[in-house]
Write an enzyme that holds these catalytic residues in place. Structure first.
Site, short mmCIF file in Angstrom:
data_model
loop_
_atom_site.label_atom_id
_atom_site.label_comp_id
_atom_site.label_asym_id
_atom_site.label_seq_id
_atom_site.Cartn_x
_atom_site.Cartn_y
_atom_site.Cartn_z
N GLU A 42 0.62 -1.27 0.15
CA GLU A 42 0.05 -0.16 0.10
C GLU A 42 0.88 1.29 -0.15
OE1 GLU A 42 -2.97 -0.30 3.23
OE2 GLU A 42 -3.84 2.55 2.62
N ARG A 269 5.13 -12.88 9.56
CA ARG A 269 5.99 -11.73 9.60
C ARG A 269 6.92 -11.53 10.20
NH1 ARG A 269 1.99 -8.13 9.02
NH2 ARG A 269 3.36 -5.44 9.52
N LYS A 279 3.98 0.70 9.97
CA LYS A 279 4.25 2.05 8.89
C LYS A 279 3.53 3.26 9.55
CE LYS A 279 3.43 -0.13 4.61
NZ LYS A 279 2.44 0.09 3.65
P1 ATP Z 1 1.13 -1.94 8.05
O1 ATP Z 1 1.87 -1.72 8.58
O2 ATP Z 1 -0.41 -1.17 8.18
O3 ATP Z 1 0.32 -3.35 8.88
P2 ATP Z 1 1.20 -3.31 5.86
O4 ATP Z 1 2.80 -4.21 6.51
O5 ATP Z 1 1.26 -4.69 6.07
O6 ATP Z 1 1.07 -2.25 6.48
P3 ATP Z 1 1.52 -3.19 3.02
O7 ATP Z 1 1.82 -2.43 2.05
O8 ATP Z 1 -0.13 -3.63 3.15
O9 ATP Z 1 1.82 -2.89 4.41
O10 ATP Z 1 2.40 -4.63 2.71
C1 ATP Z 1 2.73 -5.49 2.11
C2 ATP Z 1 2.90 -6.87 1.79
O11 ATP Z 1 4.14 -6.84 2.92
C3 ATP Z 1 1.37 -8.16 2.41
O12 ATP Z 1 1.94 -8.73 2.00
C4 ATP Z 1 2.27 -8.24 3.47
O13 ATP Z 1 2.30 -9.32 4.36
C5 ATP Z 1 3.27 -7.62 3.88
N1 ATP Z 1 4.51 -7.46 5.11
C6 ATP Z 1 4.71 -6.59 6.17
N2 ATP Z 1 4.87 -6.10 6.85
C7 ATP Z 1 5.46 -7.32 7.29
C8 ATP Z 1 7.00 -8.07 8.18
N3 ATP Z 1 7.00 -7.53 8.96
N4 ATP Z 1 6.79 -9.10 7.59
C9 ATP Z 1 6.93 -9.71 5.94
N5 ATP Z 1 5.81 -9.23 5.55
C10 ATP Z 1 5.10 -7.90 5.87
#
Ligand code: ATP
Ligand code: MG
Length: 567
Positions: A42, A269, A279
């Site tokens: 996003e 994650r 984020k």
């Molecule tokens: P927020 O921090 O608000 O939860 P987000 O990190 O999910 O947002 P996105 O831009 O939707 O933000 O993430 C894009 C992709 O990265 C998604 O498929 C998500 O699952 C993955 N992702 C996000 N954070 C992690 C993490 N800490 N470890 C592994 N994958 C991640």
């Protein structure tokens, strides 16, 4: 979450569990034997190392099995998104060595199809307009053990639903006035099936579609459908989406059949000690000026790590070590540091810099004389050759390398003791000068001309070796040393405001660091060096010809390797 996991979990062929699933699907001929993954950020912030874990999986699996990987911006919420983020995201993915080719997509590309699909579902009695407030809807949701309550609008006639949905999109109603909900099952044990919201009204113009749309799809309705429209076969995401998977499948079935159907697979994650990965929190640190920006070298963002001096290969090495599993974990930041230290040890040129200089005067060395000393560029790789470093009567050495009244085990410089100046001569301290406050301003020593590096006289046993920089040709630079951004190991697990947990000493700026001239002549933003005895340093992009700035990437001492040996 408390457990600490370090070992990657792979099978005998080195495949993690997701790759094993992909391989099995390909071998079973699913989706016509195609593999197409996607990375769906996003654009509401910069990518962090957790995202790197995700896209290394997405692009990496496509590479490994001869498939393709799409970059899709999940731009379904115009209130938080911005093109600045889009550009930064592309830059960071490229920096890690991945490319989406001509497969750049936006969820907003599918707004027309999604709108049509929503209308079809309304016509088929599978969706309705609910005029309740979000509080009322939440109150009717029930709990996992108690069924929810049907909305009073649930049985609204199709024609009325269709009419309201069109008018919602024309902007006739205010934000929050009504939503489109899927009509599924208010008693389902999966809470996501209790008539989830498909569309809400947002009147903020969208950065791509302007004010064409006044209704925007929710993640659950947009994501699987976007996967389908793009031909994605494996939609890999993080574990918090496990309970969403049945809904993903429910919506996708509206479109898919046996010949092609995308599938969602979840992994854990990345959580790192001494940092936060949300984020929202990272944005807050940036907005409130608690860090210098998204690329502040203390941030876990990809651009922050880059500026700090992390290399793409060190990040990939770290991700490979921690691996992909089905349970949450917290990974040690020391392991990430270990990866970059190992990488830079192989590649970084060794140079001399004195961080906290004090003047050493060799009283028996001829005034005005300069000798050029040969220094190895990298003792780990002698093929990288040598460079020359001037030596003269006045040298900068580290203040910490001298003690007037040393304890027993102090092998650096102290009165009447011999020490070696690296790559030059053995010297013996003969005295010192202090200012009125008692601070040492000059140290005096004599050098032994027979002990020049390379001569037989240099073989004499001397316990300490010091680094140094010649005074007349030294160049003064700024060095930024970093420590952990947070003072506690797991800031996300603590009560209260995460900002109170920031480490107040995470940045130390030294403006009076002396470097050798050979280095000053060739600094280029992003280049990595090892400052002898001090650590690995990377040239900061703030550098100008008159003002050179280095960021400390990481120290030389590997506490992680030591810990691993103990196990
Ligand atoms: P927020 O921090 O608000 O939860 P987000 O990190 O999910 O947002 P996105 O831009 O939707 O933000 O993430 C894009 C992709 O990265 C998604 O498929 C998500 O699952 C993955 N992702 C996000 N954070 C992690 C993490 N800490 N470890 C592994 N994958 C991640
Ligand atoms: Mg997300």
């Amino acid at each position: 979450m408390a457990e600490i996991q370090e070992e990657a979990i792979v099978n005998e062929n080195g495949l993690n569990f997701i790759e094993q699933e992909i391989k099995a699907d390909l071998e079973a001929g699913k989706n016509g034997g195609r593999l197409n993954t996607r990375f769906p950020p996003e654009p509401n912030g910069y990518l962090h190392i957790g995202h790197a874990k995700a896209f290394i999986m997405d692009f990496g699996a496509a590479e490994k099995f001869g498939g393709t990987c799409n970059l899709r911006f999940d731009d379904t919420n115009p209130q938080k998104e911005d093109t600045e983020y889009v550009e930064a995201i592309k830059r960071d993915i490229h920096w890690l060595g991945y490319d989406w080719g001509d497969r750049l997509y936006y969820a907003s590309d599918y707004f027309p199809q999604l709108f049509e699909l929503a209308k079809r579902m309304i016509r088929e009695g599978k969706a309705y307009i609910d005029e309740q407030t979000s509080e009322e809807i939440a109150a009717q949701k029930g709990t996992p053990t108690e069924p929810g309550i049907n909305s009073p609008y649930r049985d609204r006639p199709v024609e009325e639903n269709l009419d309201l949905f069109e008018r919602m999109n024309k902007g006739e109603f205010e934000e929050g006035a009504m939503v489109l909900r899927a009509k599924i099952d208010m008693a389902n044990s999966n809470m996501h099936f209790r008539d989830p919201i498909m569309y809400r009204i947002i009147k903020t113009p969208h950065w791509r579609t302007g004010d064409t749309w006044k209704v925007y799809p929710m993640y659950d309705f947009a994501h699987g459908q976007s996967d389908y429209f793009e031909g994605v076969t494996h939609s890999i995401c993080t574990l918090e989406f496990v309970p969403h998977r049945p809904l993903y499948e429910y919506f996708v079935k509206e479109l898919a059949d046996e010949s092609y159907c995308p599938r969602q697979i979840e992994f854990n994650r990345l959580n790192l000690t001494y940092t936060v990965m949300s984020k929202r929190k990272l944005l807050q640190l940036v907005k409130e000026g608690l860090v210098a920006g998204w690329d502040d070298p203390r941030m876990p963002t990809i651009c922050g790590l880059r500026r700090r001096g992390y290399t793409p290969s060190s990040i990939k090495d770290f991700i490979n070590r921690i691996g992909y599993t089905k349970y949450e974990a917290l990974n040690h930041i020391e392991l990430l540091e270990h990866s970059v230290r190992e990488d830079l040890n192989k590649t970084a040129t060794r140079v001399s810099a004195v961080r906290n200089p004090v003047k050493l005067i060799l009283t028996n060395y001829p005034e005005g004389q300069t000798e050029m000393m040969e220094m190895d560029n990298n003792p780990e790789n002698l093929a990288e050759g040598k460079h020359q470093m001037p030596f003269s009567r006045e040298l900068w050495i580290e203040r910490e390398d001298f003690m007037e009244n040393p304890p027993k085990k102090f092998f650096r410089m102290s009165p009447d003791k011999e020490v070696r100046l690296k790559g030059a001569y053995i010297v013996k301290c003969t005295g010192l000068k202090k200012d009125e406050e008692g601070n040492i301003v000059e140290i005096y020593a004599t050098y032994d001309p027979e002990s020049r590096s390379g001569l037989p006289g240099a073989d004499r046993k001397v316990k300490g070796t010091l680094h140094w920089v010649s005074v007349p040709t030294a160049v003064q630079v700024e060095v930024r040393d970093y420590d952990r951004l947070f003072a506690v190991e797991n800031p996300s697990a603590e009560e209260g405001d995460f900002r109170d947990l920031l480490n107040p000493d995470s940045l130390i700026v030294s403006k009076n660091v002396m470097i050798e001239p050979w280095l000053a002549e060739r600094v280029k933003a992003g280049d990595h060096y090892q400052f002898q005895r001090l650590g690995y340093y990377t040239v900061d992009p703030d550098t100008t010809p008159d003002h050179i700035v280095f960021n400390k990437t990481i120290g030389l001492k590997d506490t992680w390797a030591k810990e691993m040996k103990k196990l």
